[in-house]
Scaffold this motif. Structure first.
Motif, PDB file in Angstrom:
ATOM      1  N   SER A 372       0.834  -1.195   0.000  1.00 14.40           N
ATOM      2  CA  SER A 372       0.000   0.000   0.000  1.00 14.40           C
ATOM      3  C   SER A 372       0.871   1.248   0.000  1.00 14.40           C
ATOM      4  O   SER A 372       1.952   1.268   0.610  1.00 14.40           O
ATOM      5  CB  SER A 372      -0.911   0.027   1.235  1.00 14.40           C
ATOM      6  OG  SER A 372      -1.628   1.245   1.309  1.00 14.40           O
ATOM      7  N   ALA A 373       0.381   2.291  -0.678  1.00 14.29           N
ATOM      8  CA  ALA A 373       0.977   3.614  -0.508  1.00 14.29           C
ATOM      9  C   ALA A 373       0.646   4.108   0.897  1.00 14.29           C
ATOM     10  O   ALA A 373      -0.401   3.783   1.459  1.00 14.29           O
ATOM     11  CB  ALA A 373       0.447   4.575  -1.557  1.00 14.29           C
ATOM     12  N   GLU A 374       1.545   4.897   1.449  1.00 12.78           N
ATOM     13  CA  GLU A 374       1.379   5.356   2.829  1.00 12.78           C
ATOM     14  C   GLU A 374       1.708   6.838   2.938  1.00 12.78           C
ATOM     15  O   GLU A 374       2.623   7.339   2.276  1.00 12.78           O
ATOM     16  CB  GLU A 374       2.304   4.572   3.758  1.00 12.78           C
ATOM     17  CG  GLU A 374       2.256   5.025   5.217  1.00 12.78           C
ATOM     18  CD  GLU A 374       3.546   4.753   5.968  1.00 12.78           C
ATOM     19  OE1 GLU A 374       3.474   4.385   7.147  1.00 12.78           O
ATOM     20  OE2 GLU A 374       4.640   4.932   5.364  1.00 12.78           O
ATOM     21  N   LEU A 375       0.961   7.538   3.784  1.00 10.80           N
ATOM     22  CA  LEU A 375       1.280   8.905   4.146  1.00 10.80           C
ATOM     23  C   LEU A 375       1.609   8.931   5.630  1.00 10.80           C
ATOM     24  O   LEU A 375       0.762   8.625   6.472  1.00 10.80           O
ATOM     25  CB  LEU A 375       0.108   9.845   3.858  1.00 10.80           C
ATOM     26  CG  LEU A 375       0.375  11.334   4.131  1.00 10.80           C
ATOM     27  CD1 LEU A 375       1.429  11.873   3.167  1.00 10.80           C
ATOM     28  CD2 LEU A 375      -0.912  12.147   4.015  1.00 10.80           C
ATOM     29  N   PHE A 402      -3.335   4.027   2.002  1.00 15.48           N
ATOM     30  CA  PHE A 402      -4.328   4.367   0.986  1.00 15.48           C
ATOM     31  C   PHE A 402      -4.973   3.117   0.381  1.00 15.48           C
ATOM     32  O   PHE A 402      -6.131   3.157  -0.023  1.00 15.48           O
ATOM     33  CB  PHE A 402      -3.676   5.205  -0.120  1.00 15.48           C
ATOM     34  CG  PHE A 402      -3.287   6.590   0.331  1.00 15.48           C
ATOM     35  CD1 PHE A 402      -4.216   7.623   0.351  1.00 15.48           C
ATOM     36  CD2 PHE A 402      -1.996   6.865   0.747  1.00 15.48           C
ATOM     37  CE1 PHE A 402      -3.870   8.894   0.760  1.00 15.48           C
ATOM     38  CE2 PHE A 402      -1.629   8.132   1.156  1.00 15.48           C
ATOM     39  CZ  PHE A 402      -2.569   9.153   1.164  1.00 15.48           C
ATOM     40  N   ASP A 403      -4.225   2.029   0.285  1.00 17.06           N
ATOM     41  CA  ASP A 403      -4.720   0.805  -0.361  1.00 17.06           C
ATOM     42  C   ASP A 403      -4.979  -0.261   0.695  1.00 17.06           C
ATOM     43  O   ASP A 403      -4.444  -1.373   0.628  1.00 17.06           O
ATOM     44  CB  ASP A 403      -3.709   0.314  -1.399  1.00 17.06           C
ATOM     45  CG  ASP A 403      -3.305   1.418  -2.369  1.00 17.06           C
ATOM     46  OD1 ASP A 403      -4.216   2.047  -2.935  1.00 17.06           O
ATOM     47  OD2 ASP A 403      -2.097   1.641  -2.540  1.00 17.06           O
ATOM     48  N   TYR A 404      -5.776   0.076   1.671  1.00 14.65           N
ATOM     49  CA  TYR A 404      -5.975  -0.797   2.825  1.00 14.65           C
ATOM     50  C   TYR A 404      -6.899  -1.956   2.489  1.00 14.65           C
ATOM     51  O   TYR A 404      -7.888  -1.801   1.776  1.00 14.65           O
ATOM     52  CB  TYR A 404      -6.556   0.004   3.983  1.00 14.65           C
ATOM     53  CG  TYR A 404      -6.649  -0.769   5.269  1.00 14.65           C
ATOM     54  CD1 TYR A 404      -5.521  -0.980   6.045  1.00 14.65           C
ATOM     55  CD2 TYR A 404      -7.870  -1.310   5.694  1.00 14.65           C
ATOM     56  CE1 TYR A 404      -5.592  -1.703   7.232  1.00 14.65           C
ATOM     57  CE2 TYR A 404      -7.951  -2.028   6.867  1.00 14.65           C
ATOM     58  CZ  TYR A 404      -6.806  -2.221   7.637  1.00 14.65           C
ATOM     59  OH  TYR A 404      -6.890  -2.931   8.805  1.00 14.65           O
ATOM     60  N   ARG A 405      -6.559  -3.142   2.996  1.00 11.98           N
ATOM     61  CA  ARG A 405      -7.402  -4.334   2.917  1.00 11.98           C
ATOM     62  C   ARG A 405      -7.642  -4.845   4.332  1.00 11.98           C
ATOM     63  O   ARG A 405      -6.784  -4.731   5.210  1.00 11.98           O
ATOM     64  CB  ARG A 405      -6.733  -5.433   2.074  1.00 11.98           C
ATOM     65  CG  ARG A 405      -6.616  -5.105   0.595  1.00 11.98           C
ATOM     66  CD  ARG A 405      -5.824  -6.190  -0.125  1.00 11.98           C
ATOM     67  NE  ARG A 405      -5.728  -5.934  -1.552  1.00 11.98           N
ATOM     68  CZ  ARG A 405      -6.567  -6.418  -2.467  1.00 11.98           C
ATOM     69  NH1 ARG A 405      -7.582  -7.189  -2.085  1.00 11.98           N
ATOM     70  NH2 ARG A 405      -6.415  -6.153  -3.751  1.00 11.98           N
ATOM     71  N   GLY A 406      -8.793  -5.442   4.540  1.00 12.68           N
ATOM     72  CA  GLY A 406      -9.143  -5.941   5.859  1.00 12.68           C
ATOM     73  C   GLY A 406      -8.234  -7.038   6.373  1.00 12.68           C
ATOM     74  O   GLY A 406      -8.204  -7.304   7.578  1.00 12.68           O
ATOM     75  N   SER A 407      -7.494  -7.688   5.485  1.00  7.74           N
ATOM     76  CA  SER A 407      -6.596  -8.761   5.912  1.00  7.74           C
ATOM     77  C   SER A 407      -5.317  -8.230   6.561  1.00  7.74           C
ATOM     78  O   SER A 407      -4.587  -8.991   7.207  1.00  7.74           O
ATOM     79  CB  SER A 407      -6.228  -9.637   4.716  1.00  7.74           C
ATOM     80  OG  SER A 407      -5.580  -8.876   3.712  1.00  7.74           O
ATOM     81  N   ILE A 408      -5.020  -6.940   6.396  1.00  7.90           N
ATOM     82  CA  ILE A 408      -3.813  -6.365   6.990  1.00  7.90           C
ATOM     83  C   ILE A 408      -3.981  -6.298   8.505  1.00  7.90           C
ATOM     84  O   ILE A 408      -5.021  -5.891   9.010  1.00  7.90           O
ATOM     85  CB  ILE A 408      -3.534  -4.959   6.410  1.00  7.90           C
ATOM     86  CG1 ILE A 408      -3.268  -5.054   4.895  1.00  7.90           C
ATOM     87  CG2 ILE A 408      -2.348  -4.308   7.103  1.00  7.90           C
ATOM     88  CD1 ILE A 408      -3.037  -3.722   4.230  1.00  7.90           C
ATOM     89  N   ARG A 409      -2.968  -6.696   9.235  1.00  8.70           N
ATOM     90  CA  ARG A 409      -3.083  -6.814  10.679  1.00  8.70           C
ATOM     91  C   ARG A 409      -3.045  -5.476  11.402  1.00  8.70           C
ATOM     92  O   ARG A 409      -3.557  -5.353  12.505  1.00  8.70           O
ATOM     93  CB  ARG A 409      -1.983  -7.743  11.215  1.00  8.70           C
ATOM     94  CG  ARG A 409      -2.180  -9.179  10.748  1.00  8.70           C
ATOM     95  CD  ARG A 409      -1.125 -10.107  11.308  1.00  8.70           C
ATOM     96  NE  ARG A 409      -1.334 -11.474  10.845  1.00  8.70           N
ATOM     97  CZ  ARG A 409      -0.524 -12.481  11.098  1.00  8.70           C
ATOM     98  NH1 ARG A 409       0.563 -12.273  11.824  1.00  8.70           N
ATOM     99  NH2 ARG A 409      -0.783 -13.685  10.637  1.00  8.70           N
ATOM    100  N   ARG A 410      -2.428  -4.475  10.824  1.00  9.54           N
ATOM    101  CA  ARG A 410      -2.450  -3.154  11.437  1.00  9.54           C
ATOM    102  C   ARG A 410      -3.710  -2.418  11.002  1.00  9.54           C
ATOM    103  O   ARG A 410      -4.427  -2.853  10.082  1.00  9.54           O
ATOM    104  CB  ARG A 410      -1.212  -2.349  11.054  1.00  9.54           C
ATOM    105  CG  ARG A 410      -1.007  -2.141   9.558  1.00  9.54           C
ATOM    106  CD  ARG A 410      -0.171  -0.916   9.254  1.00  9.54           C
ATOM    107  NE  ARG A 410      -0.953   0.320   9.355  1.00  9.54           N
ATOM    108  CZ  ARG A 410      -0.446   1.537   9.162  1.00  9.54           C
ATOM    109  NH1 ARG A 410       0.828   1.693   8.888  1.00  9.54           N
ATOM    110  NH2 ARG A 410      -1.213   2.602   9.247  1.00  9.54           N
TER     111      ARG A 410
END
Length: 493
Positions: A372-375, A402-410
């Motif tokens: 994911s892109a991050e700011l 910006f490209d968040y998915r529910g599987s990401i732990r954070r």
């Protein structure tokens, strides 16, 4: 004081005879700021006339990546350094965590009228040896970097080795060095040019934990109050992570893959880039003074220093094994800083947009990692109270994917808050420092406290404590059983 901002000091000496001089900055002595060294000597007849000698701190060597701003005297040699010893005891089991001496001799040698050589050696001796690393040459280092000799009890390394020179209006620093972008405490936003050692997590001072890299660092004035810094870094060296079994080995599921119950894990060595040209990092920073604000614009094309823990499953008959195959991935960083002082208050901010960041995920069909892109950002407010013997600093950190998915732990947006307090007493003979970091998402924290006594002008002693709280899932809480008390001293020579 940030060494890059030390241009406001001018010293005027009236002399009755012909003298030469050499001025340079030594690294900050603990938290007492940079040390300006001035050597006076008999000058060769006719080389300089008696009268006023003016030394501007902006022309002295500034540590942390600012090449010198002036020509140098010929044939001078300077030797200095520090000896730091620290004893750390874990309070949970009353175990010695370290009993470590760190000796760093420094050599400064003039190589003619416009060049200077600096060499810093590091000697580490630890009677306990629990912090590691055990490897003689940890795998995060490129073949042009790394210790000359290493074990969990001792290390010998060439910490820094560079030449400062000036060609035309450009100032150059060539060799193994540190470059600091940003001023945030505790958590880095823009200070990512050099990798970091995490053998003591983030408890060590950044100046000590930052890993110097071989690079070409050039600064060129492009307009009034505007300077361009360009970096070429042909040194693929990355973070040094704590080894398994050591106190600060990372286990938080926010950072590391977790094995499902009943499945063994095989962690492979990282696929490390090793081409000094193709795998080089490149960066640039434009800095200036605009409308009363110190402003920078930053760009860095680099390999991220944390290896990405790609995962897959391997079956051998009825035996299932989880394979972790770490790789380093490229990223474009674009960001900037600004700061301004308003009386006793200083406002500062950092912003970094990263095109590619990689996060542990529960979706193993995507190799257990999401991109994911991050700011990332930090806003800080520093307040000097009373007679400036007290400093109170607060920071708010944000990281948004910006490209968040529910599987990401954070979480999609992570918030951290910090408070730094410093109070000096008795004409700055005594000093008390405290820094706390708190995660608003995971409700875990870290607290560092230290009481220092300036025994003499070059000897400081201290006692302190590092305290963690929270659950094992948190970045800070994973070390909740690693609270420790400290005692130590540092001698400058």
């Amino acid at each position: 004081m940030n060494p890059d901002e030390c241009g406001g000091l001018t010293i005027l000496l009236e002399t009755n005879e012909v003298v030469g001089y050499r001025a340079f900055l030594l690294p900050p002595y603990n938290s007492h700021g940079d040390r300006l060294v001035l050597d006076l000597y008999n000058e060769i007849a006719g080389a300089q006339t008696a009268g006023a000698v003016v030394i501007d701190a902006a022309t002295a060597e500034a540590e942390q990546g600012s090449p010198p701003d002036d020509s140098f005297s010929n044939g001078l040699l300077g030797i200095s350094g520090t000896w730091e010893h620290e004893w750390a005891v874990e309070t949970g089991g009353v175990n010695n965590q370290k009993f470590e001496s760190l000796v760093q001799p420094r050599l400064d040698a003039d190589l003619g009228s416009r060049a200077r050589l600096t060499a810093i050696l590091r000697i580490r001796l630890d009677a306990t040896g629990d912090l590691g690393p055990e490897e003689d040459r940890p795998e995060n280092y490129s073949y042009i970097n790394g210790p000359l000799f290493n074990s969990s009890h001792k290390e010998l390394s060439l910490r820094e080795l560079y030449i400062d020179t000036r060609w035309g209006d450009a100032r150059w620093r060539i060799g193994k060095q540190q470059v600091v972008w940003g001023q945030a405490d505790g958590i880095k936003v823009l200070d990512v040019v050099n990798p970091q050692s995490f053998r003591e997590f983030i408890l060590d001072r950044f100046d000590d934990s930052r890993i110097p890299l071989t690079m070409i660092n050039v600064e060129l004035p492009v307009a009034k109050d505007l300077t361009l810094q360009a970096l070429w870094i042909p040194d693929p060296t990355y973070h040094e992570l704590a080894e398994p079994g050591t106190p600060y080995f990372m286990t938080s599921p926010l950072l590391m893959p977790e094995a499902p119950e009943g499945i063994a894990i095989d962690i492979r060595s990282p696929d490390t880039p090793d081409d000094l040209v193709k795998d080089s990092d490149f960066g640039g920073r434009l800095s200036g003074f605009v409308g009363g604000w110190d402003v920078t614009l930053n760009y860095l094309y680099h390999y991220q220093d944390f290896p990405v823990p790609y995962q897959r499953v391997e079956m051998d008959g009825e035996v299932i094994t989880g394979i972790v195959e770490p790789e380093y991935e490229r990223n474009h960083l674009l960001g900037g800083t600004l700061s301004n002082a308003f009386g006793d208050l200083t406002l500062r901010a950092e912003l970094a947009y990263n095109t590619d960041t990689f996060h542990v995920s529960n979706d193993y069909s995507r190799r257990g990692v999401e991109n994911s892109a991050e700011l990332a950002s930090v806003i800080g407010l520093d307040w000097h109270l009373g007679s400036k013997d007290t400093l109170l600093s607060a920071q708010w950190f944000q990281s948004h994917l910006f490209d968040y998915r529910g599987s990401i732990r954070r979480d999609r947006t992570e918030h951290n808050f910090s408070v730094y307090y410093r109070r000096t007493f008795n004409n700055r003979i005594w000093a008390f420092d405290a820094l706390t970091l708190y995660s608003l998402n995971h409700h875990d924290s870290m607290l560092q406290m230290k009481l220092k006594y300036l025994w003499s002008s070059n000897i400081e002693v201290w006692v302190g404590a590092d305290v963690f709280s929270g659950t094992r899932e948190g970045v800070f809480g994973q070390f909740r059983e690693r609270d420790r008390i400290l005692a130590g001293f540092e001698v400058g020579f």
